[in-house]
Motif scaffolding. Structure first.
Motif, short mmCIF file in Angstrom:
data_model
loop_
_atom_site.label_atom_id
_atom_site.label_comp_id
_atom_site.label_asym_id
_atom_site.label_seq_id
_atom_site.Cartn_x
_atom_site.Cartn_y
_atom_site.Cartn_z
N ALA A 21 -34.73 0.61 22.06
CA ALA A 21 -34.89 1.70 23.02
C ALA A 21 -34.82 1.17 24.44
CB ALA A 21 -36.21 2.40 22.77
N PHE A 22 -35.25 -0.05 24.61
CA PHE A 22 -35.20 -0.66 25.94
C PHE A 22 -33.76 -0.79 26.42
CE2 PHE A 22 -38.87 -2.71 28.00
CZ PHE A 22 -39.82 -1.95 27.36
N LEU B 11 -53.87 12.35 25.72
CA LEU B 11 -52.46 12.40 26.02
C LEU B 11 -52.05 11.23 26.88
CD1 LEU B 11 -49.91 13.61 27.24
CD2 LEU B 11 -51.43 14.64 28.84
N PHE B 12 -50.88 10.94 26.92
CA PHE B 12 -50.28 10.17 28.01
C PHE B 12 -48.92 9.66 27.66
CE2 PHE B 12 -52.19 9.71 31.95
CZ PHE B 12 -51.49 8.77 32.65
N LEU B 13 -48.50 8.87 28.43
CA LEU B 13 -47.10 8.71 28.58
C LEU B 13 -46.48 7.44 28.17
CD1 LEU B 13 -46.70 10.40 31.63
CD2 LEU B 13 -48.48 10.61 30.16
N ALA B 14 -45.22 7.42 28.30
CA ALA B 14 -44.46 6.34 27.75
C ALA B 14 -43.60 5.63 28.74
CB ALA B 14 -43.56 6.94 26.74
N ALA B 15 -43.01 4.77 28.26
CA ALA B 15 -41.89 3.92 28.57
C ALA B 15 -41.31 3.86 29.96
CB ALA B 15 -40.79 4.32 27.64
N ALA B 16 -40.25 3.28 29.93
CA ALA B 16 -39.28 2.93 30.94
C ALA B 16 -39.49 3.44 32.35
CB ALA B 16 -37.94 3.38 30.45
N ASP B 38 -40.71 4.69 25.61
CA ASP B 38 -39.94 5.91 25.41
C ASP B 38 -40.79 7.04 24.84
OD1 ASP B 38 -37.59 5.28 26.55
OD2 ASP B 38 -36.48 4.94 24.70
N GLY B 39 -42.08 6.99 25.07
CA GLY B 39 -42.95 8.08 24.63
C GLY B 39 -43.15 8.14 23.13
N ALA B 40 -42.74 7.08 22.42
CA ALA B 40 -42.88 7.05 20.96
C ALA B 40 -43.96 6.05 20.60
CB ALA B 40 -41.55 6.67 20.33
N SER B 41 -45.12 6.55 20.22
CA SER B 41 -46.25 5.69 19.91
C SER B 41 -46.17 5.18 18.49
CB SER B 41 -47.55 6.48 20.11
OG SER B 41 -48.65 5.73 19.65
N SER B 42 -46.48 3.89 18.34
CA SER B 42 -46.52 3.34 16.98
C SER B 42 -47.95 3.19 16.51
CB SER B 42 -45.78 2.00 16.93
OG SER B 42 -46.24 1.14 17.94
N SER B 47 -47.87 10.27 20.63
CA SER B 47 -46.55 10.15 21.26
C SER B 47 -46.40 11.23 22.33
CB SER B 47 -45.44 10.34 20.22
OG SER B 47 -45.41 9.26 19.34
N LEU B 48 -45.70 10.88 23.39
CA LEU B 48 -45.55 11.84 24.48
C LEU B 48 -44.18 12.46 24.54
CD1 LEU B 48 -47.47 9.62 26.98
CD2 LEU B 48 -48.31 11.62 25.77
N ALA B 49 -43.24 11.83 23.87
CA ALA B 49 -41.88 12.35 23.93
C ALA B 49 -41.77 13.81 23.47
CB ALA B 49 -40.95 11.46 23.11
N PRO B 50 -42.56 14.25 22.49
CA PRO B 50 -42.39 15.65 22.04
C PRO B 50 -42.88 16.68 23.05
CG PRO B 50 -43.50 14.32 20.36
CD PRO B 50 -43.49 13.51 21.62
N LEU B 51 -43.60 16.26 24.08
CA LEU B 51 -44.19 17.23 25.00
C LEU B 51 -43.19 17.67 26.07
CD1 LEU B 51 -47.62 15.44 25.53
CD2 LEU B 51 -47.17 17.46 24.11
N ASP B 52 -43.23 18.95 26.41
CA ASP B 52 -42.37 19.39 27.51
C ASP B 52 -43.10 19.19 28.85
OD1 ASP B 52 -44.13 21.52 27.90
OD2 ASP B 52 -42.91 22.94 26.75
N GLU B 53 -42.35 19.41 29.93
CA GLU B 53 -42.85 19.09 31.26
C GLU B 53 -44.16 19.83 31.58
OE1 GLU B 53 -39.89 19.41 34.31
OE2 GLU B 53 -41.36 19.39 35.94
N GLU B 54 -44.18 21.10 31.26
CA GLU B 54 -45.35 21.91 31.59
C GLU B 54 -46.58 21.44 30.79
OE1 GLU B 54 -45.66 23.71 33.98
OE2 GLU B 54 -47.12 25.31 33.67
N SER B 55 -46.37 21.06 29.55
CA SER B 55 -47.50 20.60 28.73
C SER B 55 -48.09 19.31 29.30
CB SER B 55 -47.06 20.33 27.28
OG SER B 55 -46.51 21.49 26.74
#
Lengths: 428, 97
Positions: A21-22, B11-16, B38-42, B47-55
């Motif tokens: 992904a990076f 909640l919180f956020l991811a990646a890059a 990338d918002g994908a938690s292991s 994970s944050l990727a599934p959330l939309d901006e407003e959420s």
């Protein structure tokens, strides 16, 4: 929108193609096209993260990471190895992920930094030049600070404060100890790597002993009069291991001044102890490698710019993690990781001829008291007007006292989640 | 309206990094340590990727105000500026899959 849309679909394609992904977002950083060579010394929480994020910001940069060992064992979660929850492999990582991102990883021992010549030298004599150098070498011990405690003594009285063989040694000693034994943990003066670490360790050692050797005791001899998350640790010890852990602070005679590793004696200002297992965590300083370029300026730690982590003593050299003075940020793996991200951005900007923007930092330190009892301290930090990295007022802080069991259990789960994600971010 | 303790995932956020601007405080990267790149938690963090901006925006504001009681997220969200929350919401909203 157009750029982001393109990035998202490129990410999707690369994911389908099996790339990391990076790599998926690396090609389109704002500073794409910036060229230069950045050498990173040390492949831990600061070094691995800065190498990766630099590649992310500008794929064209040459990034060379020099690390002493083929594999890196993390200090975070190494107490779970000592407590018997995990094997050493659980906290041990290789550099395949960094290599896959295009970072050149060299296994070697750096013996000198030549700040004037913009180069480093390895033990074999080989030199490597750089445009920017990032050093994140961690700590060295002050072997002379506790009389009798030197590298040889550490083979009988492990510090286990650099994870790896020392971690395994302390675990073996605990396994070999008879029920009814005394475990001494000597905790050092501030500042030191991982402020809650000795107390998490006492907790997880007590966890093992209470299940397997319940007549044993854990005695913490401390060179200070208070410690990180003290109230929370004490509350947890009373609840989980009543009577098993005793803490003696500096003023009550906890300061260890001498050891005799051969006869297993530990002496404080007032008393002498004969433990069955002695875990001596000595006072610390920045890795001595930094002295070859005067980066600690005759002191123990390296002063840096709070926005870029560039050394106050030499240009084009950035110092991250435990070795630097980072204001209110504790010496933790998470702090180093957070600093690395800001540093990578700053270097990308500097190489592009732009001024770095204002960073913000986060630290999170989870401690486990048992498998389902976790506590935490967190902070958000920004450079202040005095040039210090300061805590954002009102933010951060520790877990609440007297919280319900479900809160402690949730934080234990989150501790494991933190470890999974931060190690995947750096090494995955 | 107070949500029950821990019932809403912290909640919180991811990646890059953000693609447009090498500057700003770099806050999205800071979230990756806990919430995955990338918002994908292991791990156990959401994970944050599934959330939309407003959420993302509403959750961060609710953690910051204390309207939602989580564990560590209240302490972290209290350190975020309005501008950072807006950037984070935009960033992670874009990652929505």
């Amino acid at each position: 929108m157009g750029i982001r849309g393109a990035e998202t679909s490129r990410r999707g394609l690369l994911k389908l193609a099996g790339a990391s992904a990076f790599a998926g977002v690396a090609g389109e950083r704002a500073v794409a096209g910036v060229r230069g060579k950045v050498v990173v010394v040390g492949g831990g929480f600061g070094g691995a993260a800065v190498a990766r994020y630099l590649k992310l910001h500008s794929a064209e940069l040459d990034i060379v990471l020099v690390e002493r060992n083929e594999k890196f064992s993390t200090c975070p979660f190494s107490n779970t190895v000592i407590g018997g929850f995990n094997e050493l492999e659980f906290v041990t990582f290789g550099y395949e992920g960094l290599r896959a991102d295009g970072v050149e990883v060299l296994i070697g021992n750096v013996v000198e930094i030549d700040a004037g010549g913009n180069s480093i030298r390895l033990s074999g004599g080989e030199g490597i030049s750089y445009d920017r150098l990032v050093v994140s070498p961690g700590i060295d011990f002050k072997w002379d600070a506790i009389e009798g405690y030197d590298e040889a003594a550490a083979e009988r009285m492990p510090h286990a404060w650099k994870a790896g063989s020392q971690t395994a040694l302390l675990r073996r000693q605990l396994e070999a100890m008879e029920d009814g034994g005394l475990v001494v943990i000597a905790a050092p003066v501030t500042p030191f790597r991982c402020p809650p670490g000795p107390y998490e360790r006492a907790s997880l050692v007590a966890n093992y002993l209470s299940e397997r050797k319940p007549r044993s005791k854990v005695l913490i001899l401390d060179s200070k009069d208070g410690f990180s998350k003290q109230g929370l640790f004490r509350e947890g010890w009373e609840r989980l291991y009543p009577g098993m852990i005793e803490w003696i602070g500096f003023s009550d005679g906890g300061n260890v001044i001498e050891v005799d590793a051969r006869s297993m004696v530990v002496r404080t200002d007032f008393e002498e102890f004969r433990p069955d297992v002695a875990n001596i965590v000595p006072p610390q300083r920045a890795a001595r490698l930094l002295d070859t370029a005067g980066l600690a300026e005759g002191g123990d730690w390296c002063r840096v710019d709070p926005r870029t982590f560039e050394s106050a003593a030499a240009p084009n050299i950035h110092v991250l993690g435990d070795a630097c003075v980072a204001g209110a940020m504790p010496k933790s793996g998470h702090s180093a990781n957070s600093q690395a991200k800001a540093c990578a951005r700053a270097i990308a900007s500097l190489l592009a001829g732009e001024s770095p923007r204002e960073p913000a930092y986060i630290n999170t330190c989870y401690s486990l008291l048992s498998e389902d009892y976790g506590i935490s301290v967190a902070g958000v930090y920004r450079p202040d007007e005095n040039g210090e990295i300061a805590s954002v007022p009102g933010a951060g802080g520790s877990s609440p006292p007297d919280a319900p069991a479900e809160y402690r259990q949730a934080e234990a789960e989150y501790a494991r989640g933190w470890f999974a994600n931060i190690t995947a971010e750096m090494f995955g | 309206m107070k949500a029950a303790l821990l019932s809403i995932p912290a909640l919180f956020l991811a990646a890059a990094a953000n693609s447009d601007d090498i500057g700003f405080s770099g806050m999205p990267e800071m979230c990756a340590s806990c919430h995955g790149r990338d918002g994908a938690s292991s791990g156990s963090m959401p994970s944050l990727a599934p959330l939309d901006e407003e959420s993302v925006r509403l959750l961060l504001e609710a953690y910051r105000s204390g309207e939602i009681e989580g564990t560590i997220m209240n302490r972290i969200a209290r350190g975020l500026t309005d501008a950072e929350i807006a950037s984070l919401a935009e960033y992670f909203g874009e990652l929505e899959e």
